[in-house]
Write a protein that holds these residues in place. Structure first.
Motif, PDB file in Angstrom:
ATOM      1  N   CYS A   3       0.923  -1.367   0.236  1.00  0.00           N
ATOM      2  CA  CYS A   3      -0.191  -0.141  -0.085  1.00  0.00           C
ATOM      3  C   CYS A   3       0.797   1.216   0.097  1.00  0.00           C
ATOM      4  CB  CYS A   3      -0.891  -0.010   1.149  1.00  0.00           C
ATOM      5  SG  CYS A   3      -2.121  -1.295   1.240  1.00  0.00           S
ATOM      6  N   HIS A  24      -3.391  -3.735  -7.924  1.00  0.00           N
ATOM      7  CA  HIS A  24      -3.432  -3.833  -6.216  1.00  0.00           C
ATOM      8  C   HIS A  24      -4.587  -2.889  -5.860  1.00  0.00           C
ATOM      9  CE1 HIS A  24      -2.477  -3.261  -2.216  1.00  0.00           C
ATOM     10  NE2 HIS A  24      -2.640  -2.322  -2.301  1.00  0.00           N
ATOM     11  N   CYS A  28      -7.857  -3.478  -3.015  1.00  0.00           N
ATOM     12  CA  CYS A  28      -7.664  -2.724  -1.793  1.00  0.00           C
ATOM     13  C   CYS A  28      -8.478  -1.623  -1.466  1.00  0.00           C
ATOM     14  CB  CYS A  28      -6.187  -2.494  -1.651  1.00  0.00           C
ATOM     15  SG  CYS A  28      -5.670  -1.483  -0.096  1.00  0.00           S
ATOM     16  N   CYS A  31      -6.443   1.885  -0.960  1.00  0.00           N
ATOM     17  CA  CYS A  31      -5.572   2.232  -2.105  1.00  0.00           C
ATOM     18  C   CYS A  31      -6.563   2.758  -3.367  1.00  0.00           C
ATOM     19  CB  CYS A  31      -4.611   1.223  -2.515  1.00  0.00           C
ATOM     20  SG  CYS A  31      -3.331   1.077  -1.633  1.00  0.00           S
TER      21      CYS A  31
HETATM   22 ZN   LIG Z   1      -3.548  -0.828  -0.700  1.00  0.00          ZN
END
Ligand SMILES: [Zn+2]
Lengths: 167, 153
Positions: A3, A24, A28, A31
């Motif tokens: 992250c 990613h 997430c 993020c």
């Molecule tokens: Zn992340």
């Protein structure tokens, strides 16, 4: 992909790294929010309003002044120090020569070497002459400062031209 | 299509963000124009006219800032146009928050953000314009984006 590396990865020139960051972010939520904020920031900062006609006109006007207008005045610390020192020397000199004469001074001919021996030194005319000299010196220093700035800018622009040109 | 028609809007946007007020920005825009016209005498062939123009604009901004340096420090912030009706209206628009947050960034960080995102200069060009390493530019961008993101929350 961590992250903490998201922004660095997004700012990388490497497309694969950017893609990894986006992948990613897809999994997430934190993020994903960062990415959405980054996209908004970038989009906002990249917005340019059309060039106003006044600015366009100013650009054209500059083509006329660019040849004739001298660079704006800027005192560099060195020039300011020289000017101050010169002015201080002259002030001290004027102060000394305008003091009441003692026996030695009455015989002194003063800076004007054409004075007759024994003739009183005319401090007021000497002061006028020195004032004019200071003004001339000041003008010369200003001209030097302007010229220095102009050369500075021209050198800098020439360097930039070299960097961005192909000849 | 002339240089100003193609990239003048980007230049003006860049110097407006750098200066923080339209009046100083107009002066810097004009000074950039003077420098550009002087260079045009030699008819340079530019590989990257936009990069060149924006770098000249940035340098003109730096010179203008150093000229007025001490006065700026003493000036009342309200004199800088930050709270003008136009500015307040701009902040109310979509993206106004971003603009306000960018205006609040420390100068060195803001310059990197403005050159890279508003000017569209690459990291390398930004580094060269600012006489910094690319690593420094990247770390400043990182710091700026973190601050901007938190300002948007
Ligand atoms: Zn992340």
């Amino acid at each position: 992909m961590n992250c903490d590396d998201l922004i660095t990865a997004m700012e990388s020139d490497d497309a694969a790294e950017q893609q990894a960051a986006r992948s990613h972010a897809a999994t997430c939520p934190n993020c994903a929010a960062t990415l959405a904020a980054l996209d908004k920031i970038k989009a906002t900062l990249a917005v340019h309003e059309p060039l106003p006609s006044a600015a366009r006109a100013a650009w054209e006007r500059a083509s006329r002044v660019s040849v004739s207008e001298p660079a704006r005045r800027r005192w560099t610390p060195a020039l300011a120090a020289i000017a101050t020192l010169a002015a201080a020397c002259i002030v001290v000199f004027v102060f000394v020569v305008s003091q009441p004469r003692n026996s030695t001074f009455t015989q002194w001919k003063g800076p004007s070497s054409d004075s007759e021996p024994g003739v009183e030194f005319d401090s007021s005319s000497e002061l006028t002459r020195l004032t004019a000299a200071v003004e001339a010196l000041d003008g010369r220093l200003v001209a030097l400062a302007e010229n220095a700035e102009r050369l500075d800018v021209e050198r800098e622009v020439a360097q930039t031209l070299k960097q961005y040109s192909r000849w | 299509m002339t240089l100003v028609d193609e990239h003048g809007a980007a230049l003006l946007a860049l110097v407006r963000r750098l200066c923080g007020n339209p009046h100083d920005a107009d002066d810097v825009f004009q000074e950039t124009a003077v420098r550009v016209w002087r260079s045009m005498v030699s008819c340079p062939r530019l590989a990257n006219p936009r990069g060149w123009l924006l770098t000249i604009g940035y340098r003109a901004f730096l010179d203008s800032r150093s000229r007025r340096g001490q006065f700026e420090a003493l000036a009342d912030p309200s004199d800088r146009g930050e709270n003008s009706p136009a500015e307040l209206a701009a902040r109310a628009e979509v993206g106004g928050l971003v603009n306000a947050a960018v205006a609040e960034l420390p100068e060195t960080i803001r310059e990197v953000v403005v050159l890279h995102y508003t000017g569209g200069l690459t990291i390398k060009e930004t580094a060269e314009a600012m006489n910094l390493s690319e690593g420094t530019v990247k770390s400043r961008l990182n710091a700026a984006l973190l601050k901007l993101r938190s300002a948007l929350e």
